[in-house]
Design a protein around this motif. Structure first.
Motif, mmCIF file in Angstrom:
data_model
loop_
_atom_site.group_PDB
_atom_site.id
_atom_site.type_symbol
_atom_site.label_atom_id
_atom_site.label_comp_id
_atom_site.label_asym_id
_atom_site.label_seq_id
_atom_site.Cartn_x
_atom_site.Cartn_y
_atom_site.Cartn_z
ATOM 1 N N ASP A 180 0.794 -1.234 0.000
ATOM 2 C CA ASP A 180 0.000 0.000 0.000
ATOM 3 C C ASP A 180 0.828 1.286 0.000
ATOM 4 N N TYR A 181 2.146 1.191 -0.039
ATOM 5 C CA TYR A 181 2.958 2.412 -0.040
ATOM 6 C C TYR A 181 2.519 3.408 -1.119
ATOM 7 N N PRO A 182 2.248 2.962 -2.355
ATOM 8 C CA PRO A 182 1.847 3.942 -3.376
ATOM 9 C C PRO A 182 0.550 4.682 -3.039
ATOM 10 N N ALA A 183 -0.269 4.136 -2.156
ATOM 11 C CA ALA A 183 -1.533 4.787 -1.795
ATOM 12 C C ALA A 183 -1.317 6.042 -0.957
ATOM 13 N N TRP A 184 -0.210 6.106 -0.212
ATOM 14 C CA TRP A 184 -0.007 7.248 0.684
ATOM 15 C C TRP A 184 1.346 7.928 0.533
ATOM 16 N N ASN A 185 2.269 7.335 -0.214
ATOM 17 C CA ASN A 185 3.609 7.894 -0.345
ATOM 18 C C ASN A 185 3.813 8.384 -1.767
ATOM 19 N N ARG A 186 3.835 9.670 -1.975
ATOM 20 C CA ARG A 186 3.916 10.240 -3.328
ATOM 21 C C ARG A 186 5.206 9.890 -4.049
ATOM 22 N N PHE A 187 6.246 9.482 -3.324
ATOM 23 C CA PHE A 187 7.507 9.096 -3.952
ATOM 24 C C PHE A 187 7.477 7.679 -4.513
ATOM 25 N N VAL A 188 6.694 6.795 -3.916
ATOM 26 C CA VAL A 188 6.822 5.363 -4.159
ATOM 27 C C VAL A 188 5.767 4.855 -5.145
ATOM 28 N N ILE A 189 6.252 4.246 -6.214
ATOM 29 C CA ILE A 189 5.381 3.622 -7.207
ATOM 30 C C ILE A 189 5.152 2.163 -6.830
ATOM 31 N N SER A 190 6.188 1.531 -6.271
ATOM 32 C CA SER A 190 6.062 0.156 -5.781
ATOM 33 C C SER A 190 7.065 -0.049 -4.652
ATOM 34 N N CYS A 191 6.754 -1.000 -3.767
ATOM 35 C CA CYS A 191 7.607 -1.275 -2.613
ATOM 36 C C CYS A 191 7.515 -2.756 -2.270
ATOM 37 N N GLN A 192 8.673 -3.352 -1.976
ATOM 38 C CA GLN A 192 8.731 -4.742 -1.541
ATOM 39 C C GLN A 192 9.701 -4.850 -0.377
ATOM 40 N N SER A 193 9.258 -5.462 0.720
ATOM 41 C CA SER A 193 10.132 -5.706 1.859
ATOM 42 C C SER A 193 9.397 -6.538 2.899
ATOM 43 N N THR A 194 10.189 -7.271 3.673
ATOM 44 C CA THR A 194 9.643 -7.951 4.852
ATOM 45 C C THR A 194 9.757 -7.042 6.068
ATOM 46 N N ILE A 223 12.990 -2.645 -1.442
ATOM 47 C CA ILE A 223 13.192 -2.320 -2.855
ATOM 48 C C ILE A 223 11.990 -1.514 -3.323
ATOM 49 N N MET A 224 12.292 -0.322 -3.833
ATOM 50 C CA MET A 224 11.226 0.587 -4.247
ATOM 51 C C MET A 224 11.491 1.120 -5.647
ATOM 52 N N ARG A 225 10.424 1.429 -6.337
ATOM 53 C CA ARG A 225 10.512 2.280 -7.524
ATOM 54 C C ARG A 225 10.065 3.639 -7.034
#
Length: 146
Positions: free
Chosen positions: A26-40, A48-50
């Motif tokens: 859900d990072y792209p829903a609230w973080n204007r910098f992040v298009i995608s995010c993966q992490s544990t 790892i983010m775009r």
């Protein structure tokens, strides 16, 4: 050194705010910098983010989770000794059962930090302010079933 700090009192429990911060999908829903995010979000794990720093500049960014204290602190960053060290912190303090103080902290140090500040300082400050507000809006929506 570049230091950007914003805080927001959120009308949601610290559990809800923590859920927002630790849900990579859900990072792209609230973080204007992040298009995608993966992490544990485990200490030592990659995040790892775009990231879209500017309207015309999207980068793949790999950071490392440095600290993870559930419901209190999540910190990740980049370390290129001498050249650039970044730290991104999400700090939570429970005020009441349904109110949380959220603090967003971004630190950038090293020989390249003045150059990064010159080129990206204003967009970073604007973006972190919007991101801080985004965490609050997302947590409020989740906490109130909106």
């Amino acid at each position: 050194m570049l230091k950007i700090v914003f805080s927001e009192t959120i009308n949601a429990s610290h559990t809800v705010v923590w859920r927002v911060i630790t849900n990579a999908d859900d990072y792209p829903a609230w973080n204007r910098f992040v298009i995608s995010c993966q992490s544990t979000f485990e200490v030592g794990a990659p995040i790892i983010m775009r990231v879209k720093l500017l309207p015309f500049l999207t980068l793949r960014q790999k950071e490392t989770v440095l600290r993870h204290t559930p419901h209190t602190l999540l910190e990740y960053g980049i370390r290129i000794p001498g050249l650039l060290v970044s730290s991104r912190q999400h700090r939570l303090t429970a005020i009441t059962a349904d109110t949380t103080e959220y603090e967003s902290v971004f630190l950038l140090q090293g020989m390249l930090s003045p150059l990064v500040n010159l080129i990206l300082g204003a967009p970073l400050k604007r973006g972190f302010l919007e991101m801080t507000r985004g965490v609050a809006q997302q947590a409020h929506a989740i906490g109130h079933g909106d």
